[in-house]
Scaffold this motif. Structure first.
Motif, PDB file in Angstrom:
ATOM      1  N   ALA A 153     160.983   5.311  83.620  1.00  0.00           N
ATOM      2  CA  ALA A 153     161.353   6.534  82.898  1.00  0.00           C
ATOM      3  C   ALA A 153     162.620   7.137  83.494  1.00  0.00           C
ATOM      4  CB  ALA A 153     160.200   7.536  82.956  1.00  0.00           C
ATOM      5  N   GLU A 154     162.771   7.022  84.812  1.00  0.00           N
ATOM      6  CA  GLU A 154     163.967   7.570  85.467  1.00  0.00           C
ATOM      7  C   GLU A 154     165.222   6.835  85.021  1.00  0.00           C
ATOM      8  OE1 GLU A 154     163.342   7.619  89.712  1.00  0.00           O
ATOM      9  OE2 GLU A 154     162.929   9.767  89.623  1.00  0.00           O
ATOM     10  N   LEU A 209     165.719   5.271  82.204  1.00  0.00           N
ATOM     11  CA  LEU A 209     165.985   5.648  80.816  1.00  0.00           C
ATOM     12  C   LEU A 209     166.511   7.077  80.717  1.00  0.00           C
ATOM     13  CD1 LEU A 209     162.861   4.048  79.100  1.00  0.00           C
ATOM     14  CD2 LEU A 209     165.160   3.095  79.329  1.00  0.00           C
ATOM     15  N   LYS A 210     166.075   7.923  81.629  1.00  0.00           N
ATOM     16  CA  LYS A 210     166.575   9.300  81.653  1.00  0.00           C
ATOM     17  C   LYS A 210     168.036   9.348  82.086  1.00  0.00           C
ATOM     18  CE  LYS A 210     165.842  12.121  85.142  1.00  0.00           C
ATOM     19  NZ  LYS A 210     165.220  13.032  86.139  1.00  0.00           N
ATOM     20  N   TYR A 211     168.366   8.559  83.109  1.00  0.00           N
ATOM     21  CA  TYR A 211     169.719   8.600  83.657  1.00  0.00           C
ATOM     22  C   TYR A 211     170.717   7.776  82.857  1.00  0.00           C
ATOM     23  CZ  TYR A 211     168.111  11.023  87.856  1.00  0.00           C
ATOM     24  OH  TYR A 211     167.605  11.951  88.739  1.00  0.00           O
ATOM     25  N   ASN A 212     170.236   6.789  82.096  1.00  0.00           N
ATOM     26  CA  ASN A 212     171.133   6.006  81.249  1.00  0.00           C
ATOM     27  C   ASN A 212     170.520   5.867  79.855  1.00  0.00           C
ATOM     28  OD1 ASN A 212     173.108   4.376  80.204  1.00  0.00           O
ATOM     29  ND2 ASN A 212     172.767   2.651  81.572  1.00  0.00           N
ATOM     30  N   PRO A 213     170.461   6.990  79.103  1.00  0.00           N
ATOM     31  CA  PRO A 213     169.814   6.960  77.785  1.00  0.00           C
ATOM     32  C   PRO A 213     170.608   6.202  76.728  1.00  0.00           C
ATOM     33  CG  PRO A 213     170.862   9.082  78.174  1.00  0.00           C
ATOM     34  CD  PRO A 213     170.974   8.323  79.458  1.00  0.00           C
ATOM     35  N   LYS A 271     170.633   2.152  78.561  1.00  0.00           N
ATOM     36  CA  LYS A 271     169.287   1.839  79.072  1.00  0.00           C
ATOM     37  C   LYS A 271     169.276   0.600  79.981  1.00  0.00           C
ATOM     38  CE  LYS A 271     166.973   3.796  75.001  1.00  0.00           C
ATOM     39  NZ  LYS A 271     168.188   4.306  74.325  1.00  0.00           N
TER      40      LYS A 271
END
Length: 217
Positions: A42-43, A45-49, A52
């Motif tokens: 999840a981290e 995906l959060k930092y590279n939305p 990804k």
């Protein structure tokens, strides 16, 4: 207050390796957060939305994505040995060749080693490598950066290390000393540098990864 530096990584990735080289050149301590690429955290995906994918560098809470962008950020953010030339023209030239490697050489190599590889794609990949061969031959230096590595050498890490392993796994040999003598000698110099060796992923690990990958292809 000390910098907080985290790297979302995958050991088998040449793009992650670029960032590790830059961090090692600058002597930066960081937390390596290995990612399962089949089950991304999840981290990540959060930092590279947007893309990804790894690598992602998080510096004091600020996330930077894309390997060459990260390498340039590291060069700007920390003092020490320079990764890019100071001269504006030389810096532009380095960026040009790094982009050429990313946009042209690596895709051509990946295509020809993949399931759709054929004589035509072999020639296309060799044609692009010949351009690099000629550039380094004209420069007449040990590295693309001269006596020491720069952004271009780092960008070409896939050619220096990963290609040889993929050739071993696939049985397809494109990069040889006879065809590309200058690149072959450069690759030997590059992977034997201490700053590279210290962070180089084990050959056995990459062999296992690519055997599994090409078995599925």
């Amino acid at each position: 207050m000390a910098d907080e530096v985290k790297l979302y990584a995958a050991a088998v990735s040449p793009f992650v390796f670029r960032v590790k080289i830059a961090l090692n050149i600058k002597g930066i301590k960081y937390e390596n957060l290995e990612q399962d690429l089949s089950n991304k955290s999840a981290e990540l995906l959060k930092y590279n939305p947007v893309y990804k994918k790894v690598p992602v560098l998080v510096h004091n809470g600020n996330a930077i994505s894309e390997s060459l962008v990260i390498v340039e950020y590291i060069d700007d953010a920390w003092k020490g040995v320079s990764i890019l030339p100071h001269d504006p023209y030389e810096k532009a030239v380095a960026r040009f060749w790094a982009k050429f490697i990313d946009d042209t050489c690596i895709p051509a190599l990946l295509k020809t080693f993949g399931r759709d590889g054929n004589k035509k794609t072999d020639k296309e990949a060799c044609d692009q490598l010949q351009i690099l061969e000629n550039e380094l031959k004209v420069k007449g230096t040990k590295f693309f950066g001269g006596d020491s590595i720069n952004l271009v050498d780092i960008a070409a890490d896939f050619i220096a290390y990963w290609v040889g392993i993929i050739q071993e796994v696939t049985g397809k040999t494109l990069v040889t000393k006879d065809k590309f003598p200058t690149i072959t000698v450069w690759a030997d110099h590059f992977i034997n540098l201490e700053v590279i060796n210290q962070v180089l992923p084990p050959r056995e690990q990459l062999l296992a990864f690519f055997k599994k990958m090409f078995a599925k292809a």
